[in-house]
Design a protein around this motif. Structure first.
Motif, PDB file in Angstrom:
ATOM      1  N   ALA A 123     -32.647  10.168 -41.408  1.00 29.79           N
ATOM      2  CA  ALA A 123     -32.022  10.907 -42.503  1.00 29.79           C
ATOM      3  C   ALA A 123     -30.873  10.094 -43.085  1.00 29.79           C
ATOM      4  O   ALA A 123     -30.720   9.987 -44.308  1.00 29.79           O
TER       5      ALA A 123
ATOM      6  N   ILE B 250     -32.053   7.329 -45.375  1.00 29.78           N
ATOM      7  CA  ILE B 250     -32.399   7.792 -46.714  1.00 29.78           C
ATOM      8  C   ILE B 250     -31.122   8.107 -47.486  1.00 29.78           C
ATOM      9  O   ILE B 250     -30.973   7.755 -48.652  1.00 29.78           O
TER      10      ILE B 250
ATOM     11  N   TYR C 120     -29.344  17.476 -41.941  1.00 28.66           N
ATOM     12  CA  TYR C 120     -30.708  17.627 -42.435  1.00 28.66           C
ATOM     13  C   TYR C 120     -30.711  18.270 -43.813  1.00 28.66           C
ATOM     14  O   TYR C 120     -31.453  17.863 -44.703  1.00 28.66           O
ATOM     15  N   VAL C 121     -29.851  19.288 -43.971  1.00 32.55           N
ATOM     16  CA  VAL C 121     -29.799  19.963 -45.271  1.00 32.55           C
ATOM     17  C   VAL C 121     -29.335  18.987 -46.341  1.00 32.55           C
ATOM     18  O   VAL C 121     -29.920  18.897 -47.430  1.00 32.55           O
TER      19      VAL C 121
ATOM     20  N   THR D 266     -29.629  15.795 -46.382  1.00 32.30           N
ATOM     21  CA  THR D 266     -30.679  14.822 -46.676  1.00 32.30           C
ATOM     22  C   THR D 266     -31.751  15.424 -47.579  1.00 32.30           C
ATOM     23  O   THR D 266     -32.217  14.771 -48.521  1.00 32.30           O
ATOM     24  N   VAL D 267     -32.120  16.667 -47.294  1.00 32.33           N
ATOM     25  CA  VAL D 267     -33.126  17.312 -48.144  1.00 32.33           C
ATOM     26  C   VAL D 267     -32.613  17.421 -49.574  1.00 32.33           C
ATOM     27  O   VAL D 267     -33.329  17.125 -50.534  1.00 32.33           O
TER      28      VAL D 267
ATOM     29  N   LEU E 230     -32.774  14.048 -51.109  1.00 35.06           N
ATOM     30  CA  LEU E 230     -34.153  13.669 -51.401  1.00 35.06           C
ATOM     31  C   LEU E 230     -34.660  14.401 -52.624  1.00 35.06           C
ATOM     32  O   LEU E 230     -35.472  13.897 -53.379  1.00 35.06           O
ATOM     33  N   ALA E 231     -34.184  15.633 -52.801  1.00 32.58           N
ATOM     34  CA  ALA E 231     -34.630  16.412 -53.941  1.00 32.58           C
ATOM     35  C   ALA E 231     -34.023  15.888 -55.232  1.00 32.58           C
ATOM     36  O   ALA E 231     -34.331  16.375 -56.309  1.00 32.58           O
ATOM     37  N   GLY E 232     -33.144  14.882 -55.096  1.00 27.83           N
ATOM     38  CA  GLY E 232     -32.611  14.258 -56.294  1.00 27.83           C
ATOM     39  C   GLY E 232     -31.433  14.982 -56.892  1.00 27.83           C
ATOM     40  O   GLY E 232     -31.108  14.789 -58.058  1.00 27.83           O
ATOM     41  N   PHE E 233     -30.770  15.817 -56.104  1.00 28.17           N
ATOM     42  CA  PHE E 233     -29.620  16.525 -56.660  1.00 28.17           C
ATOM     43  C   PHE E 233     -28.328  15.724 -56.519  1.00 28.17           C
ATOM     44  O   PHE E 233     -27.359  15.973 -57.215  1.00 28.17           O
TER      45      PHE E 233
END
Lengths: 379, 323
Positions: B245, B248, B295-296, B298-299, B302-305
């Motif tokens: 994570a 990324i 983790y949150v 990273t998500v 990843l979602a591009g926000f």
């Protein structure tokens, strides 16, 4: 780009190669057993006898197999759409939350045959929702499904721990789990089926979820090979470009596939929660989601193969428990190694022996690999 | 002064907790920059931790332990390479397999060799990497502000901690200032071009994976020989995935990786420190929320926000020569 591999007859492709890969995995596992200082052949005998020797053993084997059929199907449905759903573990965990909510609310007022369908829907819905978010992020925002589903496994674990030590824990209890469900949320056992064949069963958790799993396996076959949706999923899986060209909506197909996958994962929770433990405890999934990866690969993403592979892993789990009794040096973690080896040889190294087998087939009967019609291609 | 000391303590444990993440993260950076996805970081760390602690306990030497940790970890990295480079298998499947084999074999072998329920024998102080006290650390410990910072934060860590932080500029240098680094990045973006230039794609990727193995081995050794005095089953506890994570989060850049790992380490340290005690303004934060935060984040990334994380283009795709 030419395909590096020539065609093999179907029975070799779907029977021989998986069998060879599986055997190699077990041979390597045998070496580990030797390294520990035990006799691998005796270990194998104990394992098989523990799993199939007595009626109780068979019932336990099928109970574990039930869990793995669900997770294997879940991984396979996503894989047909070329989505690698590592999130089965988390989706099953959250599915357990749905079941807990249904059972805790209704178990004192309704009988099991009313609660069961509601619980199925709740488990599937919660699992599907947990699969929906990574799917949406993959389809719309381009984030990699493998990474997001891994992250969602950890997030699910945190959410469940938070709820199980907090809101879901009965007052005055120390254990991080829900209260035990009442009779209304206990599923009927299937042990009598095995007893019909004359075997004796003391107490085993085999329950009607096994039948549900078989029905689901059939429905997945129907979905993948007999419906338009399944066709679209497979098309997208083979070539996203072709799917786009054929007017298949990428977003819709990714989200649908992942939601079905998540729903199957969530339904896995029915088996241990309502069929065996009668509560939702911390880490009740205990790696079954990851076993699903091995099962799906082993079963070559086909429901029949998955059911067989799930029974194989059920055997390993049950036999492995017996093995731990007989050979103290070998604990149940041996299964984890075998699982890893199966994933390695049947999954990642699946093509290792293919060239040799192709050469063999080509020299024995050139017709079987299509050598006569197209000379000079492939092997 | 009390709150200052508390901050120093949290920062100190931040450093300690982020070291294994940082090593694993840089390890992942090598393989992913070369176009090999590696979710087997967790497993390689675990076997490294086990091999390190066992060898150190048997041979009574921390250095032999470290060497063994690196050796075994590299061996696992090569298995990953054999499957995903030589046989063009699915890299994610191979990584999952490695994690399983590592989790199972460390427990089975640990139980068979030492029979302590999967643990290795507790390491004696001379079998571990001792803390290095920097010159003058004790002398200026009582000087306000600078004293604790020097004595607690900078001094008093084991050699592996300094190694981990030294690896950050070193990785940057290898990646962006050497021929090997240039080729490695190229092989992660466009292996066909590298192949056309007459350089072996497979050999480059294998070398990148060896670097990965070395670093995960050190990360494992740190866990079992510095942070803990021995191997405990499943002691990586998801750190390999947090490192992934962080990688990324850092957008595959070494210096960013350090900050990402420090951030995740800080979250961990803060979660341990707070343990349910209320924060100003926000109020009481559940421990699980702090644990889930890496983790949150990273998500969300990843979602591009928060910016966009673009992985190496050839990542996850086995290279097939045109024929």
């Amino acid at each position: 780009m030419s395909t590096p591999y020539a065609k093999l007859p179907a029975w070799a492709d779907y029977g021989l190669i998986p069998l060879i890969n599986l055997s190699i995995a077990f041979v390597v596992a045998g070496f580990v057993v030797m390294l520990v200082g035990e006799n691998p052949f005796r270990a194998a005998v104990i394992l098989v006898e523990g799993a199939f020797g007595k009626g109780t053993g068979i019932a336990f084997t099928l109970f574990y197999a039930t869990t793995f059929i669900f997770t294997g199907l879940s991984v396979a449905v996503a894989a047909h759409c070329s989505l690698f759903n590592i999130g089965t573990e988390g989706q099953a965990y959250i599915g357990g939350l749905g079941i807990a909510l249904v059972c805790l609310s209704f178990d004192s007022v309704l009988p099991w045959w009313v609660i069961f369908p509601i619980a199925i829907v709740a488990a599937a819905a919660f699992g599907a929702l947990w699969g929906l978010i990574p799917a949406y992020l993959q389809a719309k925002r381009g984030s990699h499904i493998v990474i997001t589903t891994i992250m969602f496994n950890f997030i699910a674990a945190s959410v469940m721990v938070y709820l199980l030590v907090g809101a879901l824990k009965p007052a005055g209890s120390q254990a991080p789990q829900t209260r035990n469900f009442l009779a209304g949320a206990e599923l009927p056992k299937l042990n009598w089926v095995i007893e019909l064949f004359g075997a004796k069963i003391r107490s085993a958790p085999l329950n009607i979820c096994f039948l549900l799993a078989l029905v689901m396996a059939f429905l997945v076959w129907l979905l993948i090979w007999r419906t338009r949706l399944g066709y679209e999923m497979r098309t997208y899986g083979h070539s996203p470009k072709a799917a786009r060209y054929a007017g298949i909506s990428e977003t819709r197909i990714i989200i649908t596939a992942m939601m079905i996958s998540g729903a199957l994962a969530g339904m896995m929770a029915l088996n241990p929660v309502m069929g065996d433990q009668h509560n939702v405890a911390i880490d009740f999934v205990s790696g079954a989601g990851y076993v699903g990866i091995a099962v799906a690969l082993m079963g070559r993403l086909h429901p029949v193969g998955i059911v067989l592979a799930a029974i194989l892993f059920g055997m390993l789990y049950q036999g492995g428990a017996e093995l731990a009794f007989e050979m103290p040096a070998i604990s149940r973690d041996m299964i984890v190694i075998i699982q890893g080896l199966v994933i390695l040889f049947a999954g990642a190294l699946e093509h290792m022996f293919r060239p040799y087998i192709q050469t063999l087939f080509a020299s024995l009967s050139p017709k079987s690999v299509g050598m006569q019609t197209v000379k000079g291609t492939g092997a | 002064m009390d709150s200052f000391n508390a901050i120093i303590q949290v920062l100190d444990s931040t450093i300690r907790l982020s070291v294994p993440l940082l090593l694993a993260c840089l390890a992942g950076l090598f393989s992913e920059r070369a176009g090999i996805f590696d979710i087997g970081l967790e497993g390689k760390m675990l076997v490294g931790a086990f091999a390190g602690a066992s060898a150190a306990a048997v041979f009574h030497s921390a250095l032999i332990g470290l060497g063994m940790a690196i050796l075994i970890s590299v061996a696992f990295a090569l298995v990953h390479g054999f499957a995903s480079i030589t046989h063009r298998g699915n890299q994610i499947v191979s990584g999952v397999a490695i994690n399983f084999i590592a989790a199972g074999s460390t427990i089975i072998l640990g139980q068979a060799w030492f029979s302590q329920g999967g643990r290795t024998p507790a390491l004696q102080p001379d079998e571990r990497f001792a803390a290095i006290i920097w010159p003058g650390a004790d002398a200026i410990r009582d000087v306000p502000i600078i004293g604790p910072i020097y004595a607690e934060l900078i001094s008093g860590h084991s050699i592996l901690v300094y190694f981990a932080f030294a690896m950050v500029p070193f990785t940057w240098w290898v990646l962006f200032r050497t021929r090997f680094g240039l080729r490695m990045r190229a092989v992660g973006e466009n292996p066909a071009a590298v192949d056309t230039a007459g350089i072996s794609v497979a050999w480059l990727r294998y070398r990148a994976l060896i670097c990965t193995g070395i670093l995960t081995g050190v990360a494992g050794a740190y866990l079992s020989m510095v942070q803990n005095g021995g191997f405990v089953k499943d002691m990586t506890a998801g750190k390999g995935y947090i490192a992934l994570a962080a990688l990324i989060f850092a957008k595959w850049k070494p210096v960013n990786a350090m900050f990402a790992c420090l951030l995740f380490g800080f979250l961990d340290a803060a979660a341990i420190r707070l343990q349910g005690s209320p924060l100003p303004i926000i109020g009481k934060v559940p421990v699980q929320f702090m644990q889930a935060l890496p983790y949150v984040l990273t998500v969300i990334l990843l979602a591009g926000f928060i910016g966009k994380a673009i992985p190496p283009r050839a990542g996850g795709v086995p290279y097939v020569k045109e024929r």
